[in-house]
Design an enzyme around this catalytic site. Structure first.
Site, PDB file in Angstrom:
ATOM      1  N   ASP A 130       0.866  -1.181   0.000  1.00 46.04           N
ATOM      2  CA  ASP A 130       0.000   0.000   0.000  1.00 46.04           C
ATOM      3  C   ASP A 130       0.900   1.228   0.000  1.00 46.04           C
ATOM      4  O   ASP A 130       1.970   1.224   0.598  1.00 46.04           O
ATOM      5  CB  ASP A 130      -0.899   0.020   1.240  1.00 46.04           C
ATOM      6  CG  ASP A 130      -2.016  -1.012   1.185  1.00 46.04           C
ATOM      7  OD1 ASP A 130      -2.381  -1.430   0.075  1.00 46.04           O
ATOM      8  OD2 ASP A 130      -2.519  -1.386   2.253  1.00 46.04           O
ATOM      9  N   ASP A 148      -7.102  -1.378  -4.500  1.00 47.61           N
ATOM     10  CA  ASP A 148      -8.159  -1.005  -3.553  1.00 47.61           C
ATOM     11  C   ASP A 148      -9.108   0.031  -4.150  1.00 47.61           C
ATOM     12  O   ASP A 148     -10.309   0.008  -3.878  1.00 47.61           O
ATOM     13  CB  ASP A 148      -7.550  -0.453  -2.261  1.00 47.61           C
ATOM     14  CG  ASP A 148      -6.680  -1.467  -1.538  1.00 47.61           C
ATOM     15  OD1 ASP A 148      -6.926  -2.688  -1.677  1.00 47.61           O
ATOM     16  OD2 ASP A 148      -5.745  -1.042  -0.844  1.00 47.61           O
TER      17      ASP A 148
END
Length: 170
Positions: A130, A148
């Site tokens: 991330d 995401d």
């Protein structure tokens, strides 16, 4: 005159997972996600933020859990299997869908592509990379990646199609 079974029309399906649209959106989602993670992993110092926009910073972390880092203590193999099962369910539902047209196809493809993008990370690295940190001033919300984003936009598109357009072709 009544129709014979051979004359009965079958409900038209939306473009499915193996259609040009489905494969294109899934592939593009996976490629963009993986390239962006590769760039982030190669160029961002782990857990050191770089302001990008007033509300987004570049901030690389390794997420061993699922959405919002839930399940960080879960075994990686369990998360891999769960992700694969959920992805399979999405593909099964998509394959049988008859409503929503191209918008629904795009929604399903974004979900599948995002799930596969994160699944690749989990299998390859043992965690998901991330690197986008959403914040408002000093208040931080969460760190995420482009898979995401696809996993968020896909359900929004499906909700739009089925809740506000009544599943019309589009």
């Amino acid at each position: 005159m009544s129709e014979t079974p051979s004359e009965t029309t079958v409900a038209a399906r939306i473009p499915g997972p193996f259609s040009a649209l489905g494969l294109s959106v899934m592939a593009l989602t996976i490629v963009i996600d993986q390239i962006s993670k590769w760039i982030a992993d190669a160029n961002l110092v782990y857990q050191q933020g770089v302001e990008f926009l007033p509300f987004v910073a570049l901030y690389r972390v390794n997420n061993t859990g699922i959405a919002f880092s839930l399940g960080n203590s879960a075994d990686s193999l369990i998360l891999i299997v769960l992700t694969a099962i959920v992805t399979g369910i999405v593909l099964y539902v998509w394959r049988g869908s008859t409503d929503g047209g191209r918008l629904a196809t795009t929604g399903f493809a974004l979900i599948a592509g995002g799930a596969v993008g994160n699944l690749i990370d989990r299998v390859w690295h043992g965690h998901v990379i991330d690197f986008l940190y959403l914040h408002w001033g000093e208040r931080g919300f969460f760190v995420f990646n482009l898979a995401d984003v696809a996993l968020t936009l896909g359900p929004i598109l499906l909700a739009w199609v089925f809740l506000f357009q009544g599943g019309k072709k589009g």
